[in-house]
Motif scaffolding. Structure first.
Motif, PDB file in Angstrom:
ATOM      1  N   ARG A  88     -38.547 -26.488   5.844  1.00 26.74           N
ATOM      2  CA  ARG A  88     -37.826 -25.573   6.855  1.00 26.74           C
ATOM      3  C   ARG A  88     -38.790 -24.359   7.113  1.00 26.74           C
ATOM      4  O   ARG A  88     -39.309 -24.050   8.035  1.00 26.74           O
ATOM      5  N   LEU A  91     -42.020 -25.418   8.890  1.00 20.82           N
ATOM      6  CA  LEU A  91     -41.777 -25.722  10.052  1.00 20.82           C
ATOM      7  C   LEU A  91     -41.481 -23.992  10.775  1.00 20.82           C
ATOM      8  O   LEU A  91     -42.088 -24.038  11.952  1.00 20.82           O
ATOM      9  N   ASP A  92     -40.848 -23.137  10.196  1.00 23.65           N
ATOM     10  CA  ASP A  92     -40.565 -21.890  10.694  1.00 23.65           C
ATOM     11  C   ASP A  92     -41.938 -21.079  10.944  1.00 23.65           C
ATOM     12  O   ASP A  92     -42.226 -20.370  11.854  1.00 23.65           O
ATOM     13  N   GLU A  94     -44.773 -22.355  12.145  1.00 24.82           N
ATOM     14  CA  GLU A  94     -45.672 -23.115  12.901  1.00 24.82           C
ATOM     15  C   GLU A  94     -45.142 -22.595  14.467  1.00 24.82           C
ATOM     16  O   GLU A  94     -44.039 -22.523  14.609  1.00 24.82           O
ATOM     17  N   ASP A  96     -46.048 -24.355  17.374  1.00 24.19           N
ATOM     18  CA  ASP A  96     -45.391 -25.532  18.163  1.00 24.19           C
ATOM     19  C   ASP A  96     -44.711 -26.641  17.232  1.00 24.19           C
ATOM     20  O   ASP A  96     -45.128 -27.481  16.840  1.00 24.19           O
ATOM     21  N   ARG A  97     -43.669 -26.248  17.163  1.00 22.87           N
ATOM     22  CA  ARG A  97     -42.368 -27.034  16.509  1.00 22.87           C
ATOM     23  C   ARG A  97     -42.534 -28.421  16.849  1.00 22.87           C
ATOM     24  O   ARG A  97     -42.439 -29.409  15.881  1.00 22.87           O
ATOM     25  N   ARG A  98     -42.514 -28.492  18.209  1.00 27.15           N
ATOM     26  CA  ARG A  98     -42.430 -29.937  18.629  1.00 27.15           C
ATOM     27  C   ARG A  98     -43.444 -30.897  18.166  1.00 27.15           C
ATOM     28  O   ARG A  98     -43.397 -31.923  17.727  1.00 27.15           O
ATOM     29  N   LEU A 101     -43.285 -31.617  14.313  1.00 24.86           N
ATOM     30  CA  LEU A 101     -42.198 -32.673  14.160  1.00 24.86           C
ATOM     31  C   LEU A 101     -42.629 -33.873  14.514  1.00 24.86           C
ATOM     32  O   LEU A 101     -42.404 -35.033  13.823  1.00 24.86           O
TER      33      LEU A 101
END
Length: 127
Positions: A88, A91-92, A94, A96-98, A101
């Motif tokens: 997490r 991810l947090d 970055e 561009d989360r999309r 992922l």
């Protein structure tokens, strides 16, 4: 900076966190940093143990309560929970989360992708 191990090599990042969490999970209740220090195989300074506990606290992997003049510590996450917290945080961090992922999903082995789909389906059913 990682603490060197007794054989002169450096520990992998997160190895101390894993060892501290493992010690906390072995405890039968809240314990002091000194208790954790005594349980670790490495000869670590008390301040190193406190630093690791503080890092785990900032990651919500442990909790603490005041007891007298010091704190007692408890795990709030198991090893899977700690790995999820690390994921997490990445991810947090970055923009561009999309994209992150999507890239993650496309590199999963087929079995893991199926497991992820199943978990997401169950999470959707519960929500």
């Amino acid at each position: 900076m990682a603490e060197p191990d007794p054989r002169g090599r450096r520990r992998a990042q997160g190895a101390l966190e894993t060892q501290v969490l493992a010690a906390l999970h072995q405890a039968e209740g809240p314990v002091t940093a000194a208790w954790v220090q005594d349980r670790l195989a490495a000869d670590l300074a008390y301040t190193t143990v406190m630093t690791v506990l503080a890092r785990l606290l900032s990651k919500n992997a442990v909790t603490r309560e005041r007891e007298g003049r010091s704190f007692v510590w408890m795990p709030s996450a198991d090893e899977a929970g700690l790995a999820a917290l690390k994921m997490r945080r990445v991810l947090d961090g970055e923009q561009d989360r999309r994209a992150v992922l999507a890239s993650f999903i496309t590199t999963l082995p087929e079995d893991d992708e199926q497991l992820l789909r199943e978990l997401l389906r169950h999470a959707g059913d519960e929500g």
